[in-house]
Design a protein around this motif. Structure first.
Motif, PDB file in Angstrom:
ATOM      1  N   ASN A 386       0.811  -1.232   0.000  1.00 13.99           N
ATOM      2  CA  ASN A 386       0.000   0.000   0.000  1.00 13.99           C
ATOM      3  C   ASN A 386       0.838   1.274   0.000  1.00 13.99           C
ATOM      4  O   ASN A 386       0.342   2.351   0.338  1.00 13.99           O
ATOM      5  N   GLN A 387       2.077   1.144  -0.405  1.00 12.94           N
ATOM      6  CA  GLN A 387       2.933   2.311  -0.554  1.00 12.94           C
ATOM      7  C   GLN A 387       2.762   2.893  -1.957  1.00 12.94           C
ATOM      8  O   GLN A 387       2.495   2.175  -2.911  1.00 12.94           O
ATOM      9  N   THR A 388       2.895   4.200  -2.080  1.00 12.68           N
ATOM     10  CA  THR A 388       2.849   4.861  -3.381  1.00 12.68           C
ATOM     11  C   THR A 388       4.236   5.381  -3.709  1.00 12.68           C
ATOM     12  O   THR A 388       4.790   6.204  -2.959  1.00 12.68           O
ATOM     13  N   ILE A 541      -6.128   9.062  -8.297  1.00 11.58           N
ATOM     14  CA  ILE A 541      -4.917   8.442  -7.741  1.00 11.58           C
ATOM     15  C   ILE A 541      -4.816   8.729  -6.255  1.00 11.58           C
ATOM     16  O   ILE A 541      -4.519   7.839  -5.441  1.00 11.58           O
ATOM     17  N   ASN A 542      -5.068   9.980  -5.882  1.00 16.81           N
ATOM     18  CA  ASN A 542      -4.977  10.347  -4.462  1.00 16.81           C
ATOM     19  C   ASN A 542      -5.973   9.566  -3.613  1.00 16.81           C
ATOM     20  O   ASN A 542      -5.665   9.172  -2.477  1.00 16.81           O
ATOM     21  N   GLN A 545      -4.600   6.070  -2.810  1.00 11.77           N
ATOM     22  CA  GLN A 545      -3.385   5.937  -2.003  1.00 11.77           C
ATOM     23  C   GLN A 545      -3.712   5.355  -0.621  1.00 11.77           C
ATOM     24  O   GLN A 545      -4.709   5.713   0.006  1.00 11.77           O
ATOM     25  N   THR A 549      -1.057  -0.736  -3.547  1.00 16.72           N
ATOM     26  CA  THR A 549       0.334  -0.433  -3.840  1.00 16.72           C
ATOM     27  C   THR A 549       0.358   0.236  -5.203  1.00 16.72           C
ATOM     28  O   THR A 549      -0.058  -0.362  -6.205  1.00 16.72           O
ATOM     29  N   ILE A 550       0.832   1.483  -5.257  1.00 17.58           N
ATOM     30  CA  ILE A 550       0.748   2.274  -6.486  1.00 17.58           C
ATOM     31  C   ILE A 550       2.153   2.623  -6.961  1.00 17.58           C
ATOM     32  O   ILE A 550       2.994   3.081  -6.181  1.00 17.58           O
ATOM     33  N   LEU A 552       3.983   4.897  -9.924  1.00 25.93           N
ATOM     34  CA  LEU A 552       3.758   5.957 -10.907  1.00 25.93           C
ATOM     35  C   LEU A 552       5.014   6.184 -11.734  1.00 25.93           C
ATOM     36  O   LEU A 552       6.124   6.249 -11.191  1.00 25.93           O
ATOM     37  N   VAL A 563       3.328  11.494  -3.101  1.00 24.36           N
ATOM     38  CA  VAL A 563       3.681  10.067  -3.036  1.00 24.36           C
ATOM     39  C   VAL A 563       4.597   9.819  -1.844  1.00 24.36           C
ATOM     40  O   VAL A 563       5.218  10.738  -1.296  1.00 24.36           O
TER      41      VAL A 563
END
Length: 599
Positions: A386-388, A541-542, A545, A549-550, A552, A563
């Motif tokens: 779940n981290q961006t 996207i926000n 978050q 897990t994103i 970019l 991020v």
């Protein structure tokens, strides 16, 4: 080895079809054989029929059929006197049985054709599915499309022509055999003449085969140019370059049609000369037989009747074989594309399950294509659940390649990739990809309804509808879809022409959310959008978050301010990392990139 080479050379087409059909080919040959024998036996009975009809006294003595006398013996054994009525009944029975076998023969061939074409197409589609993306990017897209769309129809036509040839050849052998039994001298003379004429026909076949293969190769090139014309049509039209580019297409069309014309010439020669040549051979043989060898007219007549039937099949064999050879390029293209897919197959030996994603770790990873420059070197990074994170850097620095490594599209040639503590090559790669959602710069939209685009053609059950609307809501598309005339059943058109860029991008996001992924990749997802659309996507996207897990990839640095971690990549290496503020104050290159862009 010599015998093996001769067999492979002369039966290469048979072995190709046998690899797909196995024993089913021999069933078809057996049916053709039975049809030919029954037809031949029925024809042979015309001789005693004429003799009995002309001379009633012949009923007391059996007419002469040579080695085929067993037909008359069979009639006598079942109590049939040799009269016109009984012979007609026996002949009719033989032809009726022949008709039944002919029906099964024709229907079985159609069934085999459908079975073969399906199996071949499925094999090509399976090969395309199994080929690795790493190998696929080096393949010719025009060749793949041309083979799967156009050349496969040539294979279908070649199948029909080949098995027509095979069946005609069986019938030809049957009638030739019966002709030899009737009068072997006459049969040998005709066979010699046929062999001599075949030299000429074989030359035409070879030239047709070469032209057919060249047509397929030219077709691959034309399809490649055509795909590029469609992809770049806007540019070509806007710059008036299409007229110049069209010359490349017209040149390919000219070359293809000239080859088609050449095949037409060979076919015309074959059709125009075949029958006169055969007729000349038969006339010469009859003159030799009667004048020099003193053959009996009755035996010559029976043999000639069989030869007449056989010569019809000689014509049929040559016509169908010529058609087969003219479509032969399709077989070459199909076998080559299957071999190409097989050589590029993705190795997926991993058997371990990965469970929910906790973290991904890259340890001194490097990557480069074969015979190419190294794109990435000595990359170390960790991605937590779940981290961006964001990858930034100049074009060609290796950002997209790095993402392709993370999601399993590429395999590193240096270092190792760990997922949840296990080496990735020990995991089932398909399970990893099932957890990945991918949003590209150009949204992937199919010419179908919004529902099918999001659900990927799942049935429209109540459960799937609820999941669909939930994904639509999370992608901020509810108002747009509700406003449409058909709502979720609205067809978006080719490449989503009925939706704006931002709407198409949000539909792509909804598809990945419907899939219930754990990793979402945004590869330049906002770079092609206007400011308003970019703002909406950024809000999407926000809102995601902390839930996913994103990853970019971004050129617009304004999209990555919030991020968790940014990796600055240059020349295939990670030059710096940290959050936005840390990098802005600690790295001059990142600060210069920010200052060059407008916020």
């Amino acid at each position: 080895m010599l015998l093996k080479g001769i067999i492979e050379k002369n039966f290469k087409y048979f072995f190709f079809f046998f690899s797909y059909l196995k024993y089913k080919i021999f069933v078809l040959i057996l049916l053709s054989l039975l049809v030919g024998l029954l037809d031949g036996f029925g024809l042979a009975l015309f001789i005693p029929l004429f003799q009995v009809a002309v001379d009633d006294s012949s009923q007391s003595t059996n007419p002469e059929l040579g080695e085929l006398d067993f037909l008359l013996d069979f009639m006598n054994s079942v109590g049939f006197n040799l009269n016109v009525g009984n012979i007609l009944i026996f002949m009719t029975t033989l032809f009726l049985i022949k008709g039944i076998f002919k029906f099964f023969d024709s229907y079985y061939k159609v069934s085999l054709q459908i079975f073969f074409v399906k199996k071949l197409r499925f094999k090509m589609l399976d090969g395309m599915e199994d080929v690795s993306y790493q190998n696929f990017v080096g393949m010719d897209a025009g060749r793949i499309q041309n083979t799967l769309s156009a050349e496969v129809y040539k294979v279908t036509a070649s199948f029909i022509s080949y098995f027509n040839t095979l069946q005609y050849a069986v019938l030809l052998l049957v009638y030739m055999g019966l002709a030899f039994i009737s009068n072997w001298q006459f049969a040998i003379l005709v066979s010699i003449g046929g062999f001599i004429s075949n030299v000429f026909f074989k030359m035409l076949f070879r030239r047709t085969e070469v032209a057919s293969i060249n047509i397929s190769n030219k077709g691959h090139v034309f399809q490649s140019f055509l795909i590029q014309a469609v992809q770049h049509f806007k540019y070509l039209k806007a710059t008036s370059y299409f007229r110049n580019y069209k010359q490349k297409l017209t040149k390919q069309v000219d070359e293809i049609e000239n080859l088609q014309k050449r095949i037409g010439l060979y076919n015309s020669l074959l059709n125009g000369l075949r029958e006169p040549i055969i007729l000349i051979i038969v006339v010469l043989v009859i003159l030799i037989q009667v004048s020099l060898l003193g053959g009996g007219l009755a035996s010559i007549l029976l043999s000639l009747m069989f030869f007449y039937r056989a010569l019809n099949y000689v014509i049929s064999v040559q016509s169908s074989w010529q058609t087969f050879i003219s479509q032969f390029g399709g077989i070459v293209s199909s076998t080559e594309i299957i071999q190409m897919f097989d050589e590029g197959v993705e190795i997926n030996d991993g058997r371990n399950g990965m469970g929910p994603l906790d973290y991904i770790f890259l340890d001194k990873v490097g990557f480069g294509f074969k015979d190419g420059l190294q794109i990435l070197e000595n990359v170390d990074l960790e991605i937590q659940k779940n981290q961006t994170i964001a990858f930034v850097g100049p074009s060609g620095s290796g950002k997209t390649t790095l993402v392709n490594l993370i999601v399993g599209l590429f395999n590193p040639n240096q270092g190792k990739i760990y997922i949840n503590g296990q080496e990735r090559n020990q995991l089932n790669i398909l399970e990893l990809r099932s957890k990945v959602g991918y949003i590209t710069q150009e949204p992937v939209i199919f010419n179908d309804s919004i529902f099918n685009n999001v659900t990927f053609w799942l049935p429209k059950t109540q459960e799937n509808l609820e999941r669909f609307w939930k994904a639509i809501e999370m992608a901020n598309l509810t108002d747009f879809v509700r406003s449409l005339k058909g709502q979720e059943d609205m067809v978006l058109g080719d490449n989503g022409v009925k939706a704006s860029g931002g709407q198409k991008q949000r539909i792509s996001i909804a598809r990945e959310l419907f899939k219930e992924v754990e990793i979402i990749v945004f590869d330049e997802a906002t770079s092609a959008l206007d400011s308003d659309s970019e703002k909406v996507i950024q809000e999407n996207i926000n809102s995601l978050q902390g839930k996913y897990t994103i990853i970019l990839i971004a050129h617009r640095l304004s999209t990555i301010k919030s991020v968790d971690k940014i990796y600055l990549i240059d020349n295939g290496r990670i030059k710096a990392s940290g959050d936005f503020d840390q990098l802005f104050h600690s790295d001059s290159n990142f600060r210069r990139m920010v200052q060059l862009q407008e916020f």
